[in-house]
Design an enzyme around this catalytic site. Structure first.
Site, short mmCIF file in Angstrom:
data_model
loop_
_atom_site.label_atom_id
_atom_site.label_comp_id
_atom_site.label_asym_id
_atom_site.label_seq_id
_atom_site.Cartn_x
_atom_site.Cartn_y
_atom_site.Cartn_z
CE LYS A 179 -3.66 2.38 2.51
NZ LYS A 179 -4.67 2.25 3.60
NE ARG A 189 -5.77 9.68 3.33
CZ ARG A 189 -4.50 10.10 3.24
NH1 ARG A 189 -4.13 11.34 3.43
NH2 ARG A 189 -3.68 8.71 2.99
CD GLU A 218 6.06 -3.44 3.82
OE1 GLU A 218 5.51 -4.37 4.78
OE2 GLU A 218 6.62 -2.59 4.36
CE LYS A 233 -6.09 1.90 -0.56
NZ LYS A 233 -6.55 1.84 0.76
CE1 TYR A 298 -15.02 3.15 -3.06
CE2 TYR A 298 -12.84 3.64 -4.40
CZ TYR A 298 -13.55 3.19 -3.09
OH TYR A 298 -12.90 3.42 -2.03
C1 PBG Z 1 -7.41 3.50 5.39
C2 PBG Z 1 -7.86 3.12 4.09
C3 PBG Z 1 -7.72 4.14 3.10
C4 PBG Z 1 -8.18 3.78 1.92
C5 PBG Z 1 -8.93 2.45 2.20
N1 PBG Z 1 -8.39 2.16 3.45
C6 PBG Z 1 -6.90 5.57 2.93
C7 PBG Z 1 -5.79 5.85 3.49
O1 PBG Z 1 -5.14 5.08 3.74
O2 PBG Z 1 -5.63 7.10 3.74
C8 PBG Z 1 -8.47 4.10 0.57
C9 PBG Z 1 -9.19 3.76 -0.46
C10 PBG Z 1 -9.40 4.63 -1.56
O3 PBG Z 1 -8.93 5.62 -1.99
O4 PBG Z 1 -10.56 4.26 -2.32
N2 PBG Z 1 -6.72 2.68 6.26
#
Ligand code: PBG
Length: 309
Positions: A179, A189, A218, A233, A298
């Site tokens: 990630k 957010r 990782e 991600k 989405y």
């Molecule tokens: C939080 C989390 C995030 C997303 C999924 N889980 C945001 C972040 O790490 O700030 C983002 C998903 C998206 O942008 O669609 N742990």
């Protein structure tokens, strides 16, 4: 006839947001995505399940007055997420439910964990302890898959031991393994209300966007700690990472086409600059072609509807 890659409805995971209000609410930066009431979440889950989508990921939107610096609401018995998981599971036992394991929906500062005394860094080990308890409660509430999205070190192994100790041996761990500290999470957010005046910098725990080898490390660590599936991600800007992870691991590989990837296609289409349907399809094909088995997107419902014709 000669097409090598196809998107199938069974490849898709649908992310959904739930809040404690009685009605639904639009999210400006994510056209078509809603913060849903619990009853509407259940209804939406039924519809996507009937369309053939095998899994949903449920994200709670916690009211600001329930947030604090330590994210205590995460473990509270009245955490909205537990209620949502329970109601969806009761209504649709065959739908696979995924729950994020991270504190950002619950903390005022929007970080995924608790902070050190000087407030400058996330405290890794203290956070992992809380995350283990959260994962257990999610599994007990109805989650089939717990998905640590926090990127703390050692959390997959700790969650695995905690689940085993509680005899929750059927719960899977989907590790957000690679990630990246990405600007593409902005609209998410907004959706969960964790956006801050100064963008939160998660670079001490999320990956540097320039690092492929570190991403592979990782993935290797999370696999060794007992992850059942791994994730890359965001997806679109990291297709090389998806390909490299595909070649490294035999675990199922999930890619998350994140909120910003979704928002940019919508925005450009709204301006009349891109063909919405074709860019949506192409963005997903690219992710699948790179090597993803499953895609969190989405667009999931829309793709499923189109494929029914
Ligand atoms: C939080 C989390 C995030 C997303 C999924 N889980 C945001 C972040 O790490 O700030 C983002 C998903 C998206 O942008 O669609 N742990």
């Amino acid at each position: 006839m000669t097409r090598e890659t196809r998107i199938e409805v069974a490849d898709l995971i649908c992310p959904l947001f739930v809040h404690a209000e009685a009605g639904n609410e639009a999210i400006t930066s994510m056209p078509g995505v809603l913060r849903r009431s619990v009853p509407d979440l259940v209804r939406e889950c039924r519809e996507v399940f009937d369309l053939g989508i095998p899994a949903v990921a449920i994200f709670p939107v916690i009211a600001p007055e329930k947030k604090d610096a330590r994210g205590r609401q995460a473990l509270a018995p009245d955490n909205l997420l537990f209620r949502a998981l329970g109601e969806v599971k009761a209504a649709l036992p065959g739908l696979v439910l995924i729950a994020d394991v991270a504190l950002d929906p619950y903390t005022l500062h929007g970080h995924d964990g608790v902070l050190t005394a000087d407030g400058r860094e996330v405290e890794n080990d203290a956070t992992v302890e809380i995350l283990c308890q959260l994962a257990l409660k999610e599994a007990e509430a109805g989650a089939d898959i717990v998905a640590p999205s926090d990127m703390m070190d050692g959390r997959v192994g700790a969650i695995r031991s905690a689940l085993d100790a509680a005899h929750l041996t059927k719960t899977c761990i989907l590790a957000y393994a690679a990630k990246f500290a990405s600007a593409y999470y902005g609209p998410f957010r907004d959706a969960v209300g964790s956006r801050q005046a100064q963008p939160v910098c998660k670079a001490t725990y999320q990956l540097d966007p320039g690092n492929l080898r570190e991403a592979l490390r990782e993935v290797e660590l999370d696999a060794r700690e007992g992850a059942d599936m791994v994730m890359v991600k965001p997806a679109g800007p990291y297709l090389d990472v998806i390909r490299a992870v595909r070649e490294q691991t035999k675990l199922p590989l999930v890619a998350y086409q994140v909120s910003g990837e979704y928002a940019q296609i919508h925005a450009a289409a709204q301006a009349g600059w891109l063909d919405y349907d074709r860019c949506r399809e192409e963005s997903l094909l690219g992710i699948k072609r790179a090597g993803a088995d499953l895609i969190l997107t989405y667009f999931a419902r829309e793709v499923a509807e189109k494929s029914k014709g």
